[in-house]
Design a protein around this motif. Structure first.
Motif, PDB file in Angstrom:
ATOM      1  N   LYS A 195      -5.199  -5.974   7.870  1.00 36.81           N
ATOM      2  CA  LYS A 195      -5.690  -4.807   8.490  1.00 36.81           C
ATOM      3  C   LYS A 195      -4.670  -4.326   9.178  1.00 36.81           C
ATOM      4  O   LYS A 195      -4.504  -3.793  10.683  1.00 36.81           O
ATOM      5  CB  LYS A 195      -6.771  -5.004   9.383  1.00 36.81           C
ATOM      6  CG  LYS A 195      -8.102  -5.580   8.760  1.00 36.81           C
ATOM      7  CD  LYS A 195      -8.746  -5.021   7.888  1.00 36.81           C
ATOM      8  CE  LYS A 195     -10.087  -5.798   7.068  1.00 36.81           C
ATOM      9  NZ  LYS A 195     -10.151  -5.268   6.114  1.00 36.81           N
ATOM     10  N   GLU A 254      -7.664  -1.300  10.427  1.00 35.97           N
ATOM     11  CA  GLU A 254      -8.814  -1.148   9.661  1.00 35.97           C
ATOM     12  C   GLU A 254      -8.555  -1.379   8.133  1.00 35.97           C
ATOM     13  O   GLU A 254      -9.602  -1.698   7.440  1.00 35.97           O
ATOM     14  CB  GLU A 254      -9.277   0.274   9.625  1.00 35.97           C
ATOM     15  CG  GLU A 254     -10.204   0.656  11.018  1.00 35.97           C
ATOM     16  CD  GLU A 254     -10.627   2.038  11.095  1.00 35.97           C
ATOM     17  OE1 GLU A 254     -10.647   2.768   9.995  1.00 35.97           O
ATOM     18  OE2 GLU A 254     -10.713   2.507  12.215  1.00 35.97           O
ATOM     19  N   GLU A 255      -7.048  -1.034   7.740  1.00 37.30           N
ATOM     20  CA  GLU A 255      -6.846  -1.054   6.196  1.00 37.30           C
ATOM     21  C   GLU A 255      -5.535  -1.698   6.205  1.00 37.30           C
ATOM     22  O   GLU A 255      -4.804  -2.015   7.411  1.00 37.30           O
ATOM     23  CB  GLU A 255      -6.605   0.331   5.731  1.00 37.30           C
ATOM     24  CG  GLU A 255      -7.873   1.064   5.618  1.00 37.30           C
ATOM     25  CD  GLU A 255      -7.336   2.454   4.924  1.00 37.30           C
ATOM     26  OE1 GLU A 255      -7.282   2.578   3.643  1.00 37.30           O
ATOM     27  OE2 GLU A 255      -7.300   3.538   5.727  1.00 37.30           O
TER      28      GLU A 255
END
Length: 127
Positions: free
Chosen positions: A18, A23-24
Motif C-alpha cells: 500500500k 491505499e494502492e
C-alpha cells in the motif's frame, strides 16, 4: 562507484504494501527486483540507458533508451502467478508516440534479442 539504477531497484525491497497513498501499491517481490537488475546489467553492457518504475501491481517497468533517440523499449516484469514478462517498443516522446511492436509473455532470451535489435536499429538509423 555506486550505480544509481541498481540502488533504485534495490530500494524497492524497502517499499511497503500500500505504498501509494496508503491505499494502492503491492509490495514488490524480491525475485522481480533481481530480474530487473539482471536485465538492466545486460542493457548497460550494451550501453543502453534504463529508467525503472514501480507498478501498482508489484511489478516493475524498465524503459530502455539512448539519450539522443526517440525509440524506447519497455520491458514489464509482471507480478502475477507466472511472473510473466511483456515488451513494448515505442517511437516518439511524451504523448506523441506510437507503439510499433508489442508482445506478451516473452522469454528471457527474447529480452536479450530485443535489446540487441534495439541497439542495431539505433546504430543503423544514426549512420
Amino acid at each position: 562507484m555506486t550505480d544509481k539504477i541498481i540502488e533504485e531497484l534495490e530500494s524497492y525491497k524497502n517499499i511497503p504494501d500500500k505504498w501509494y497513498n496508503g491505499e494502492e501499491g503491492d509490495k514488490i517481490d524480491h525475485d522481480i527486483i533481481a530480474k530487473g537488475i539482471e536485465y538492466y546489467k545486460i542493457a548497460k553492457n550494451l550501453e543502453i540507458s534504463c529508467e525503472p518504475c514501480m507498478m501498482f501491481d508489484g511489478g516493475i517497468s524498465l524503459t530502455f533508451f539512448m539519450e539522443d533517440y526517440d525509440h524506447f523499449l519497455d520491458i514489464i516484469l509482471n507480478n502475477n502467478e507466472n511472473k510473466t514478462i511483456d515488451m513494448r517498443y515505442e517511437i516518439g516522446k511524451g504523448s506523441n508516440y506510437t507503439i510499433s511492436k508489442e508482445k506478451e509473455e516473452i522469454s528471457e532470451t527474447d529480452i536479450v534479442t530485443e535489446l540487441q535489435d534495439y541497439l542495431i536499429t539505433y546504430k543503423t538509423l544514426k549512420l
